[in-house]
Write a protein that holds these residues in place. Sequence first.
Motif, PDB file in Angstrom:
ATOM      1  N   ILE A   1       0.831  -1.210   0.000  1.00 54.67           N
ATOM      2  CA  ILE A   1       0.000   0.000   0.000  1.00 54.67           C
ATOM      3  C   ILE A   1       0.867   1.262   0.000  1.00 54.67           C
ATOM      4  CG2 ILE A   1      -0.293   0.124   2.510  1.00 54.67           C
ATOM      5  CD1 ILE A   1      -3.092   0.768  -0.040  1.00 54.67           C
ATOM      6  N   ALA A   2       2.015   1.222   0.644  1.00 52.93           N
ATOM      7  CA  ALA A   2       2.906   2.393   0.666  1.00 52.93           C
ATOM      8  C   ALA A   2       3.406   2.722  -0.739  1.00 52.93           C
ATOM      9  CB  ALA A   2       4.075   2.158   1.613  1.00 52.93           C
ATOM     10  N   ASP A   3       3.710   1.693  -1.533  1.00 54.41           N
ATOM     11  CA  ASP A   3       4.142   1.916  -2.915  1.00 54.41           C
ATOM     12  C   ASP A   3       3.035   2.583  -3.719  1.00 54.41           C
ATOM     13  OD1 ASP A   3       6.586   0.591  -2.399  1.00 54.41           O
ATOM     14  OD2 ASP A   3       5.687  -1.352  -2.909  1.00 54.41           O
ATOM     15  N   LEU A   4       1.813   2.102  -3.527  1.00 55.23           N
ATOM     16  CA  LEU A   4       0.668   2.684  -4.242  1.00 55.23           C
ATOM     17  C   LEU A   4       0.449   4.133  -3.816  1.00 55.23           C
ATOM     18  CD1 LEU A   4      -1.710   2.379  -6.188  1.00 55.23           C
ATOM     19  CD2 LEU A   4      -3.031   1.432  -4.279  1.00 55.23           C
ATOM     20  N   TYR A   5       0.542   4.398  -2.515  1.00 61.17           N
ATOM     21  CA  TYR A   5       0.397   5.776  -2.025  1.00 61.17           C
ATOM     22  C   TYR A   5       1.460   6.689  -2.616  1.00 61.17           C
ATOM     23  CZ  TYR A   5      -3.022   4.373   1.543  1.00 61.17           C
ATOM     24  OH  TYR A   5      -4.125   3.915   2.199  1.00 61.17           O
ATOM     25  N   ASN A   6       2.690   6.206  -2.704  1.00 63.86           N
ATOM     26  CA  ASN A   6       3.766   7.009  -3.295  1.00 63.86           C
ATOM     27  C   ASN A   6       3.477   7.318  -4.756  1.00 63.86           C
ATOM     28  OD1 ASN A   6       5.299   7.226  -0.959  1.00 63.86           O
ATOM     29  ND2 ASN A   6       6.418   5.346  -1.379  1.00 63.86           N
ATOM     30  N   PHE A   7       2.936   6.353  -5.483  1.00 64.44           N
ATOM     31  CA  PHE A   7       2.547   6.578  -6.876  1.00 64.44           C
ATOM     32  C   PHE A   7       1.484   7.671  -6.963  1.00 64.44           C
ATOM     33  CE2 PHE A   7      -0.644   5.523 -10.169  1.00 64.44           C
ATOM     34  CZ  PHE A   7       0.115   5.796 -11.301  1.00 64.44           C
ATOM     35  N   ILE A   8       0.455   7.554  -6.134  1.00 60.00           N
ATOM     36  CA  ILE A   8      -0.628   8.553  -6.151  1.00 60.00           C
ATOM     37  C   ILE A   8      -0.092   9.923  -5.750  1.00 60.00           C
ATOM     38  CG2 ILE A   8      -2.807   9.223  -5.043  1.00 60.00           C
ATOM     39  CD1 ILE A   8      -3.457   6.188  -4.884  1.00 60.00           C
ATOM     40  N   ASP A   9       0.748   9.968  -4.711  1.00 61.28           N
ATOM     41  CA  ASP A   9       1.333  11.240  -4.260  1.00 61.28           C
ATOM     42  C   ASP A   9       2.221  11.858  -5.328  1.00 61.28           C
ATOM     43  OD1 ASP A   9       0.078  11.339  -1.816  1.00 61.28           O
ATOM     44  OD2 ASP A   9       1.735  10.385  -0.749  1.00 61.28           O
ATOM     45  N   GLY A  10       2.798  11.036  -6.191  1.00 64.39           N
ATOM     46  CA  GLY A  10       3.677  11.529  -7.248  1.00 64.39           C
ATOM     47  C   GLY A  10       2.930  12.148  -8.421  1.00 64.39           C
ATOM     48  N   LEU A  11       1.622  11.968  -8.469  1.00 61.68           N
ATOM     49  CA  LEU A  11       0.828  12.592  -9.529  1.00 61.68           C
ATOM     50  C   LEU A  11       0.658  14.079  -9.226  1.00 61.68           C
ATOM     51  CD1 LEU A  11      -1.982   9.890  -9.813  1.00 61.68           C
ATOM     52  CD2 LEU A  11      -0.031  10.197 -11.350  1.00 61.68           C
ATOM     53  N   ALA A  12       0.517  14.866 -10.263  1.00 58.87           N
ATOM     54  CA  ALA A  12       0.306  16.302 -10.052  1.00 58.87           C
ATOM     55  C   ALA A  12      -1.035  16.554  -9.360  1.00 58.87           C
ATOM     56  CB  ALA A  12       0.374  17.039 -11.382  1.00 58.87           C
ATOM     57  N   ASP A  13      -2.057  15.763  -9.707  1.00 57.00           N
ATOM     58  CA  ASP A  13      -3.373  15.942  -9.091  1.00 57.00           C
ATOM     59  C   ASP A  13      -4.226  14.711  -9.331  1.00 57.00           C
ATOM     60  OD1 ASP A  13      -5.393  17.212  -7.684  1.00 57.00           O
ATOM     61  OD2 ASP A  13      -6.130  18.313  -9.427  1.00 57.00           O
ATOM     62  N   MET A  14      -5.066  14.402  -8.365  1.00 57.58           N
ATOM     63  CA  MET A  14      -6.059  13.340  -8.510  1.00 57.58           C
ATOM     64  C   MET A  14      -7.224  13.657  -7.590  1.00 57.58           C
ATOM     65  SD  MET A  14      -5.874   9.228  -7.903  1.00 57.58           S
ATOM     66  CE  MET A  14      -5.261   8.805  -9.521  1.00 57.58           C
ATOM     67  N   SER A  15      -8.423  13.486  -8.090  1.00 54.40           N
ATOM     68  CA  SER A  15      -9.614  13.646  -7.272  1.00 54.40           C
ATOM     69  C   SER A  15     -10.720  12.795  -7.869  1.00 54.40           C
ATOM     70  CB  SER A  15     -10.033  15.118  -7.181  1.00 54.40           C
ATOM     71  OG  SER A  15     -10.281  15.641  -8.466  1.00 54.40           O
ATOM     72  N   ALA A  16     -11.842  12.717  -7.165  1.00 51.01           N
ATOM     73  CA  ALA A  16     -12.952  11.889  -7.616  1.00 51.01           C
ATOM     74  C   ALA A  16     -14.252  12.669  -7.529  1.00 51.01           C
ATOM     75  CB  ALA A  16     -13.048  10.627  -6.776  1.00 51.01           C
ATOM     76  N   LEU A  17     -15.108  12.453  -8.510  1.00 47.06           N
ATOM     77  CA  LEU A  17     -16.460  12.981  -8.490  1.00 47.06           C
ATOM     78  C   LEU A  17     -17.382  11.784  -8.304  1.00 47.06           C
ATOM     79  CD1 LEU A  17     -16.281  15.367 -11.587  1.00 47.06           C
ATOM     80  CD2 LEU A  17     -16.099  15.996  -9.183  1.00 47.06           C
ATOM     81  N   VAL A  18     -18.190  11.810  -7.233  1.00 47.83           N
ATOM     82  CA  VAL A  18     -19.069  10.689  -6.911  1.00 47.83           C
ATOM     83  C   VAL A  18     -20.512  11.152  -7.035  1.00 47.83           C
ATOM     84  CG1 VAL A  18     -19.706   8.986  -5.162  1.00 47.83           C
ATOM     85  CG2 VAL A  18     -17.323   9.728  -5.374  1.00 47.83           C
ATOM     86  N   TYR A  19     -21.290  10.399  -7.817  1.00 46.52           N
ATOM     87  CA  TYR A  19     -22.687  10.721  -8.091  1.00 46.52           C
ATOM     88  C   TYR A  19     -23.520  10.656  -6.816  1.00 46.52           C
ATOM     89  CZ  TYR A  19     -27.469   9.904  -9.658  1.00 46.52           C
ATOM     90  OH  TYR A  19     -28.827   9.957  -9.826  1.00 46.52           O
ATOM     91  N   VAL A  20     -24.382  11.647  -6.655  1.00 44.25           N
ATOM     92  CA  VAL A  20     -25.294  11.693  -5.518  1.00 44.25           C
ATOM     93  C   VAL A  20     -26.677  12.053  -6.039  1.00 44.25           C
ATOM     94  CG1 VAL A  20     -25.842  12.859  -3.353  1.00 44.25           C
ATOM     95  CG2 VAL A  20     -23.472  12.466  -3.965  1.00 44.25           C
ATOM     96  N   PHE A  21     -27.662  11.230  -5.686  1.00 47.97           N
ATOM     97  CA  PHE A  21     -29.054  11.555  -6.007  1.00 47.97           C
ATOM     98  C   PHE A  21     -29.641  12.226  -4.784  1.00 47.97           C
ATOM     99  CE2 PHE A  21     -33.581  10.671  -5.888  1.00 47.97           C
ATOM    100  CZ  PHE A  21     -33.968  11.129  -7.136  1.00 47.97           C
ATOM    101  N   GLN A  22     -30.138  13.446  -4.956  1.00 44.94           N
ATOM    102  CA  GLN A  22     -30.651  14.177  -3.800  1.00 44.94           C
ATOM    103  C   GLN A  22     -32.148  13.932  -3.621  1.00 44.94           C
ATOM    104  OE1 GLN A  22     -29.406  18.217  -4.539  1.00 44.94           O
ATOM    105  NE2 GLN A  22     -27.652  17.919  -3.212  1.00 44.94           N
TER     106      GLN A  22
END
Length: 104
Positions: A56-77
């Motif tokens: 998991i630490a290797d994966l976190y380092n990969f994600i941290d090495g990206l310039a940016d990452m985020s998620a949009l999650v659908y919500v029905f109101q």
Amino acid sequence: MANKHTIVLMQTSQNRSTRTFMDYSSVTQAMDGICGLYERKLKELNPATRNITYDIADLYNFIDGLADMSALVYVFQSLFFVHPFLFEHYHLSYVIFHVYSVMC
């Protein structure tokens, strides 16, 4: 978080032309997709290695090495809202938390 349409926004370097997105049917599939992205990168960097392992630490380092990452999650109101369908925006810490929950 099951079955919530999720769009992962990603930028691999400071160059704006590296911006891209990945579209998934659920948060779990999105997190699996991020893991798959890292695994493909490992195979690209180590083409002669048959079995590649990481933690998991290797994966976190990969994600941290990206310039940016985020998620949009659908919500029905509710149908009473003017816009009953919307996406909530989550930053990198949300992505990291959910990647961990998928891997463990």
